[in-house]
Design a protein around this motif. Structure first.
Motif, PDB file in Angstrom:
ATOM      1  N   GLN A  27      -6.924 -59.483   8.539  1.00 22.41           N
ATOM      2  CA  GLN A  27      -6.759 -60.922   8.524  1.00 22.41           C
ATOM      3  C   GLN A  27      -6.202 -61.421   7.193  1.00 22.41           C
ATOM      4  O   GLN A  27      -6.310 -60.767   6.168  1.00 22.41           O
ATOM      5  N   ARG A  28      -5.596 -62.594   7.249  1.00 28.44           N
ATOM      6  CA  ARG A  28      -5.078 -63.232   6.043  1.00 28.44           C
ATOM      7  C   ARG A  28      -6.240 -63.593   5.117  1.00 28.44           C
ATOM      8  O   ARG A  28      -7.272 -64.102   5.544  1.00 28.44           O
ATOM      9  N   GLN A  29      -6.043 -63.334   3.820  1.00 27.77           N
ATOM     10  CA  GLN A  29      -7.034 -63.687   2.818  1.00 27.77           C
ATOM     11  C   GLN A  29      -6.400 -64.521   1.716  1.00 27.77           C
ATOM     12  O   GLN A  29      -5.182 -64.482   1.499  1.00 27.77           O
ATOM     13  N   ILE A  30      -7.237 -65.276   1.022  1.00 32.90           N
ATOM     14  CA  ILE A  30      -6.806 -66.112  -0.097  1.00 32.90           C
ATOM     15  C   ILE A  30      -7.446 -65.537  -1.357  1.00 32.90           C
ATOM     16  O   ILE A  30      -8.667 -65.354  -1.402  1.00 32.90           O
ATOM     17  N   PRO A  31      -6.672 -65.236  -2.380  1.00 32.79           N
ATOM     18  CA  PRO A  31      -7.212 -64.491  -3.528  1.00 32.79           C
ATOM     19  C   PRO A  31      -8.353 -65.185  -4.283  1.00 32.79           C
ATOM     20  O   PRO A  31      -9.264 -64.515  -4.769  1.00 32.79           O
ATOM     21  N   ILE A  32      -8.327 -66.499  -4.460  1.00 30.24           N
ATOM     22  CA  ILE A  32      -9.420 -67.247  -5.111  1.00 30.24           C
ATOM     23  C   ILE A  32      -9.750 -66.673  -6.483  1.00 30.24           C
ATOM     24  O   ILE A  32     -10.897 -66.319  -6.781  1.00 30.24           O
ATOM     25  N   ALA A  33      -8.758 -66.531  -7.348  1.00 33.35           N
ATOM     26  CA  ALA A  33      -9.060 -66.228  -8.751  1.00 33.35           C
ATOM     27  C   ALA A  33      -9.887 -67.382  -9.317  1.00 33.35           C
ATOM     28  O   ALA A  33      -9.675 -68.550  -8.965  1.00 33.35           O
ATOM     29  N   ILE A  34     -10.835 -67.069 -10.186  1.00 32.93           N
ATOM     30  CA  ILE A  34     -11.734 -68.117 -10.677  1.00 32.93           C
ATOM     31  C   ILE A  34     -10.962 -69.188 -11.448  1.00 32.93           C
ATOM     32  O   ILE A  34     -11.356 -70.353 -11.474  1.00 32.93           O
ATOM     33  N   VAL A  44       5.096 -79.931 -21.628  1.00 33.41           N
ATOM     34  CA  VAL A  44       4.780 -80.266 -20.236  1.00 33.41           C
ATOM     35  C   VAL A  44       3.691 -79.312 -19.743  1.00 33.41           C
ATOM     36  O   VAL A  44       3.732 -78.113 -20.016  1.00 33.41           O
ATOM     37  N   LYS A  45       2.740 -79.877 -18.999  1.00 30.26           N
ATOM     38  CA  LYS A  45       1.665 -79.051 -18.425  1.00 30.26           C
ATOM     39  C   LYS A  45       1.520 -79.337 -16.933  1.00 30.26           C
ATOM     40  O   LYS A  45       1.562 -80.483 -16.497  1.00 30.26           O
ATOM     41  N   TRP A  46       1.331 -78.255 -16.184  1.00 30.80           N
ATOM     42  CA  TRP A  46       0.903 -78.345 -14.792  1.00 30.80           C
ATOM     43  C   TRP A  46      -0.341 -77.486 -14.634  1.00 30.80           C
ATOM     44  O   TRP A  46      -0.371 -76.337 -15.068  1.00 30.80           O
ATOM     45  N   ASN A  47      -1.366 -78.045 -14.022  1.00 25.36           N
ATOM     46  CA  ASN A  47      -2.596 -77.298 -13.781  1.00 25.36           C
ATOM     47  C   ASN A  47      -2.989 -77.472 -12.321  1.00 25.36           C
ATOM     48  O   ASN A  47      -3.332 -78.569 -11.884  1.00 25.36           O
ATOM     49  N   GLY A  48      -2.903 -76.395 -11.562  1.00 28.20           N
ATOM     50  CA  GLY A  48      -3.240 -76.480 -10.144  1.00 28.20           C
ATOM     51  C   GLY A  48      -4.741 -76.517  -9.941  1.00 28.20           C
ATOM     52  O   GLY A  48      -5.480 -75.698 -10.494  1.00 28.20           O
ATOM     53  N   GLY A  49      -5.216 -77.465  -9.184  1.00 28.28           N
ATOM     54  CA  GLY A  49      -6.630 -77.498  -8.829  1.00 28.28           C
ATOM     55  C   GLY A  49      -6.925 -76.485  -7.735  1.00 28.28           C
ATOM     56  O   GLY A  49      -6.033 -75.793  -7.234  1.00 28.28           O
ATOM     57  N   ARG A  50      -8.178 -76.402  -7.341  1.00 34.11           N
ATOM     58  CA  ARG A  50      -8.567 -75.384  -6.368  1.00 34.11           C
ATOM     59  C   ARG A  50      -7.866 -75.555  -5.030  1.00 34.11           C
ATOM     60  O   ARG A  50      -7.325 -74.593  -4.462  1.00 34.11           O
ATOM     61  N   THR A  51      -7.825 -76.779  -4.504  1.00 33.06           N
ATOM     62  CA  THR A  51      -7.196 -76.978  -3.199  1.00 33.06           C
ATOM     63  C   THR A  51      -5.713 -76.663  -3.249  1.00 33.06           C
ATOM     64  O   THR A  51      -5.155 -76.015  -2.354  1.00 33.06           O
ATOM     65  N   GLU A  52      -5.050 -77.109  -4.315  1.00 31.53           N
ATOM     66  CA  GLU A  52      -3.627 -76.833  -4.461  1.00 31.53           C
ATOM     67  C   GLU A  52      -3.389 -75.333  -4.616  1.00 31.53           C
ATOM     68  O   GLU A  52      -2.416 -74.778  -4.096  1.00 31.53           O
ATOM     69  N   ASP A  53      -4.265 -74.673  -5.345  1.00 35.50           N
ATOM     70  CA  ASP A  53      -4.140 -73.231  -5.539  1.00 35.50           C
ATOM     71  C   ASP A  53      -4.269 -72.497  -4.206  1.00 35.50           C
ATOM     72  O   ASP A  53      -3.550 -71.534  -3.938  1.00 35.50           O
ATOM     73  N   SER A  66     -10.473 -75.225   1.674  1.00 37.85           N
ATOM     74  CA  SER A  66     -11.372 -75.461   0.542  1.00 37.85           C
ATOM     75  C   SER A  66     -12.491 -74.432   0.615  1.00 37.85           C
ATOM     76  O   SER A  66     -12.663 -73.741   1.629  1.00 37.85           O
ATOM     77  N   LEU A  67     -13.279 -74.342  -0.444  1.00 38.03           N
ATOM     78  CA  LEU A  67     -14.374 -73.378  -0.460  1.00 38.03           C
ATOM     79  C   LEU A  67     -15.548 -73.839   0.391  1.00 38.03           C
ATOM     80  O   LEU A  67     -16.537 -73.104   0.526  1.00 38.03           O
ATOM     81  N   MET A  68     -15.452 -75.015   0.990  1.00 34.70           N
ATOM     82  CA  MET A  68     -16.418 -75.418   2.010  1.00 34.70           C
ATOM     83  C   MET A  68     -16.185 -74.639   3.309  1.00 34.70           C
ATOM     84  O   MET A  68     -17.110 -74.436   4.094  1.00 34.70           O
ATOM     85  N   ASP A  69     -14.939 -74.216   3.525  1.00 31.70           N
ATOM     86  CA  ASP A  69     -14.574 -73.564   4.777  1.00 31.70           C
ATOM     87  C   ASP A  69     -14.140 -72.114   4.609  1.00 31.70           C
ATOM     88  O   ASP A  69     -14.250 -71.324   5.547  1.00 31.70           O
ATOM     89  N   TYR A  70     -13.604 -71.791   3.447  1.00 37.21           N
ATOM     90  CA  TYR A  70     -13.196 -70.412   3.190  1.00 37.21           C
ATOM     91  C   TYR A  70     -14.393 -69.694   2.574  1.00 37.21           C
ATOM     92  O   TYR A  70     -14.849 -70.021   1.478  1.00 37.21           O
ATOM     93  N   ALA A  71     -14.917 -68.696   3.289  1.00 37.07           N
ATOM     94  CA  ALA A  71     -16.263 -68.177   3.004  1.00 37.07           C
ATOM     95  C   ALA A  71     -16.252 -67.055   1.969  1.00 37.07           C
ATOM     96  O   ALA A  71     -16.428 -65.881   2.301  1.00 37.07           O
ATOM     97  N   VAL A  72     -16.045 -67.409   0.719  1.00 32.14           N
ATOM     98  CA  VAL A  72     -16.247 -66.433  -0.356  1.00 32.14           C
ATOM     99  C   VAL A  72     -17.739 -66.100  -0.408  1.00 32.14           C
ATOM    100  O   VAL A  72     -18.574 -67.000  -0.456  1.00 32.14           O
ATOM    101  N   PRO A  73     -18.103 -64.826  -0.375  1.00 32.96           N
ATOM    102  CA  PRO A  73     -19.539 -64.502  -0.304  1.00 32.96           C
ATOM    103  C   PRO A  73     -20.284 -64.904  -1.575  1.00 32.96           C
ATOM    104  O   PRO A  73     -19.750 -64.833  -2.681  1.00 32.96           O
ATOM    105  N   LYS A  74     -21.505 -65.327  -1.381  1.00 34.97           N
ATOM    106  CA  LYS A  74     -22.384 -65.618  -2.510  1.00 34.97           C
ATOM    107  C   LYS A  74     -23.006 -64.325  -3.022  1.00 34.97           C
ATOM    108  O   LYS A  74     -22.989 -63.290  -2.349  1.00 34.97           O
ATOM    109  N   ALA A  75     -23.582 -64.389  -4.203  1.00 34.61           N
ATOM    110  CA  ALA A  75     -24.178 -63.199  -4.811  1.00 34.61           C
ATOM    111  C   ALA A  75     -25.250 -62.595  -3.922  1.00 34.61           C
ATOM    112  O   ALA A  75     -25.423 -61.363  -3.885  1.00 34.61           O
ATOM    113  N   THR A  76     -25.961 -63.439  -3.188  1.00 33.46           N
ATOM    114  CA  THR A  76     -27.043 -62.936  -2.332  1.00 33.46           C
ATOM    115  C   THR A  76     -26.532 -62.088  -1.171  1.00 33.46           C
ATOM    116  O   THR A  76     -27.302 -61.352  -0.563  1.00 33.46           O
TER     117      THR A  76
END
Length: 777
Positions: free
Chosen positions: A191-198, A276-285, A698-708
């Protein structure tokens, strides 16, 4: 007087030198960079997955407070060239990929306008006021359906959604299938995955008009490639571009790229004469940074009734997304190359289709093509075991090449450098007491529990790689300078961002020159400091970058011996360099300290004419082959009958990455890699609806596992050196990800065997597992 001895740092678990600044918050990331008169960029992005741009009105945005400029794609198309793709694929269809769309948008998140303002908030507010009239076009989201005749098209001008088709045909597959007692057919989905670098991506640029110097800070894994491609896309001389990768908060392959924002910000710094600065937020990333995986494979397996693998036939569909990014079409080739896994296989036929869809482009994600291959071949091994009534261990052992068969050439032409697959598997089975584990499984099943054991014996391709197999060079560069006071500076072309090379490189130098790691400073990520390099990806930092450093250390050792031989009036061949001392063999009483040699090298008054002053070295290391780490992983899971929830009770791994420089760092890499493989197996999936909308945005829907959700790991290793580089190191950054998803899914399917479930694709979510138990697949 006995010969001096010194502590050995290679192989020692010393703490990482880079950690204090990271864990105390003193590190500098791209978004931390603040320059006088800096302006900020926000991008207006398309909500449509596929549409024609009928009109765009930026007047309201331009009138917003603090706005400096607003640019449409039409404004930029003649000053920023299309984004490049690096490949060597014959007849690849390459649609133009504008930095900002100006005629058509092809995925939700495609940039349509650039807003520059005095603050980031003002730019973001104004970007929402850009008014675009869209004429919706048909949306393509199903990668298999996209290949059918008459399918709607992502790029109408190309006339097809198939960017390329590559066929690998080795041996006599048809005859092998005709004579096989066991034939298995299955569809495997990675399946397609999203890298989610911190750290989301970020870019800062500054232009010094007096020196015509463009400086770009970017959260990238490949600063030298960014420098090269900025020159190509923006038309600025490469010699006048400096690219800096400060601290990079994770990459996982998603920052092994050249992005539109890097070109846009660089151009604006020149055009506006302001930083000039561009900083992508989480949703944009999540929307605009490359995704990974997204393969569908129809696989047929032929075996005899003993479990011997005879042939593999596959049709593989790679979802490329809407455009090629830097390496997009290259990644699935790694899947094909590694499809034989760690098994003998004579007959193989693979048809690979690279397919455009109206989704975010895909590219490298930790493992990059190899987790996909491992998932398929390791599931195949378990399916053969199921069909023949054999234990999965027995099937794997039957198909391993012998330990004395290396170098071993596979059906796809890969030459595995060294290996002993039996040894790593045997060690794993001993660690878990495999017979007892299977007996426990029988007991728990008799009590009504769903208890599964899953294996994954893997091999991966690392040390990327020989230039002959690459399209932009596979070497790596290193400089080493011994300073007059004894401090040592290493300048490396790799760009570590969590791999720990500031520490492991210091360990290599310390052992080689008889100093301590604290005497060594490792510099990286700045193209003005480290002028040449390729970068960090493909688990190549140690195997290729470390090898270049090893050559530099050897050069310094040899020059130090020459100087010592001259000063001691001895033969150079007789000079021993040990523990920071140089002395004639057998005469340690005449030893000179390394510092005395350094003094002689720089004062230079006692040097003969044939020895240059100074003590430094530069090397470009070109590997002769890739490296091929391997190992065996085992997962133990329990499945809740009522809910389908999977719990990993135990995870055990034995890996072989060649020579280990720092075991603590190796274990850290394995922890992270295994966690990401578990994430694919059980949790993460990027989901699009039929309209091309990303439902997991968003991370509300994309299920990056928690430490537990992540168990404790039990790790061990074997150590099989590679002949490819002087260190004998193979690489380990991706090993855990490559092995773990298959081990976990094999365990889940094993747990569900009472329900006669033969296969389950990832992620094994509670809903999917529950449905399988109800007979729903």
């Amino acid at each position: 007087m006995s010969a001096p001895t010194a502590p050995k740092f290679i192989g020692a678990p010393i703490r990482r030198k880079e950690d204090p600044r990271l864990i105390t918050g003193r590190a500098t990331y791209t978004d931390d960079i603040m320059l006088p008169r800096m302006v900020h960029v926000a991008l207006a992005r398309s909500p449509e997955a596929h549409a024609r741009i009928a009109s765009i009105d930026t007047s309201a945005a331009a009138a917003m407070p603090g706005v400096v400029e607003v640019y449409s794609g039409a404004d930029l198309k003649d000053v920023i060239a299309p984004l490049p793709c690096v490949h060597s694929i014959e007849d690849l269809k390459e649609p133009s990929h504008p930095a900002v769309a100006f005629e058509e948008v092809r995925y939700a998140g495609d940039a349509v306008a650039v807003v520059v303002a005095e603050s980031a908030v003002q730019a973001q507010d104004a970007a929402r006021e850009v008014v675009v009239e869209y004429e919706p076009l048909p949306v393509v989201v199903d990668v298999v359906a996209a290949t059918a005749e008459g399918s709607d098209l992502v790029h109408a001008d190309i006339g097809t959604n198939i960017a390329f088709t590559a066929v690998t045909d080795v041996g006599d597959v048809d005859s092998a299938f005709a004579g096989a007692r066991v034939v298995i057919e299955e569809r495997f989905v990675n399946q397609r995955q999203i890298p989610i670098a911190i750290e989301p991506r970020a870019v800062v640029a500054d232009f010094d008009a007096g020196y015509d110097k463009l400086t770009v800070w970017s959260s990238t894994q490949v600063p030298h490639f960014v420098r090269l491609l900025l020159a190509a896309v923006c038309g600025h001389p490469e010699t006048k571009i400096r690219v800096v990768a400060p601290e990079v908060g994770g990459g996982f392959g998603s920052k092994l790229n050249f992005y539109a924002e890097e070109a846009i910000v660089a151009y604006l710094a020149k055009a506006l004469r302001r930083p000039v600065k561009w900083n992508g937020g989480r949703t944009e990333d999540i929307l605009a940074t490359t995704h990974g995986r997204d393969q569908v494979c129809d696989l047929s397996i032929a075996a005899d009734d003993n479990g011997k693998l005879l042939a593999v036939r596959a049709t593989l569909y790679q979802d490329l997304g809407a455009y090629h990014q830097l390496l997009t079409p290259v990644i699935p080739g790694l899947t094909v190359g590694m499809l034989p896994g760690c098994y003998t296989l004579e007959h193989l036929q693979v048809t690979l289709h690279g397919v455009f869809t109206n989704k975010t482009p895909t590219d490298a994600y930790r493992g990059a093509g190899r987790p996909e291959a491992t998932f398929m071949i390791e599931r195949a091994m378990d399916l053969i075991a199921r069909a023949t009534g054999k234990d999965p261990v027995e099937v794997r052992r039957l198909n391993f090449p012998a330990a004395d068969a290396f170098p071993f050439t596979t059906a796809t032409g890969m030459e595995y450098d060294s290996g002993n697959y039996q040894a790593s598997l045997d060690k794993l089975l001993e660690m878990v007491d495999y017979d007892r584990l299977r007996a426990e499984q029988e007991t728990r099943r008799a009590a009504g529990e769903l208890f599964g054991v899953g294996l994954s014996t893997y091999v991966e391709i690392c040390g990327i790689g020989p230039s002959a197999a690459m399209t932009a060079g596979g070497w790596e560069a290193c400089e080493l300078e011994v300073r007059r006071t004894g401090g040592i500076v290493v300048k490396t072309g790799i760009s570590p961002h969590g791999q720990g090379q500031e520490t492991t490189f210091a360990q290599i130098v310390a052992d080689g020159l008889g100093v301590t790691p604290d005497d060594v400073e490792v510099l990286h990520g700045d193209t003005d400091t480290c002028e040449q390099g390729i970068g960090t990806f493909g688990s190549r930092g140690q195997a290729v970058g470390g090898a270049a450093l090893s050559r530099c250390v050897e050069t310094i050792q040899n020059k130090a011996r020459r100087i010592a031989a001259h000063l001691l009036e001895a033969s150079e061949d007789d000079i021993v360099f040990e523990a920071g001392k140089l002395f004639p063999r057998g005469v340690p009483a005449k030893a000179m300290d390394f510092q005395q040699i350094i003094d002689a090298a720089y004062v230079a008054s006692q040097l003969p004419p044939e020895i240059e002053p100074g003590l430094s070295a530069t090397h470009f290391f070109e590997p002769s082959n890739f490296t091929f780490p391997f190992g065996a992983h085992l997962a133990v899971v329990a499945v809740d009958k009522d809910t389908g929830v999977v719990t990993i009770e135990r995870y055990v791994a034995v890996d072989d990455c060649g020579r280990v420089i720092n075991p603590m760092i190796v274990e850290g890499q394995l922890h992270g890699g295994i966690a990401q493989g578990i994430a694919q197996a059980l949790y993460e999936e990027a989901v699009y609806d039929d309209n091309g909308q990303l439902l997991t945005g968003s991370l509300m829907d994309y299920a990056v596992p928690k430490a537990t959700a992540i168990p404790e790991f039990e790790l061990a290793r074997t150590e099989t050196l590679t002949p490819v580089n002087p260190l004998g190191a193979k690489g380990v950054g991706e090993a855990g990800t490559i092995a773990s998803s298959a081990a976990v899914i094999n365990a889940v399917v094993d747990a569900l065997s009472p329900f006669d479930v033969a296969h389950l694709n990832m992620p094994a979510s509670p809903q999917k597992v529950w449905r399988a138990m109800q007979g729903g697949g």
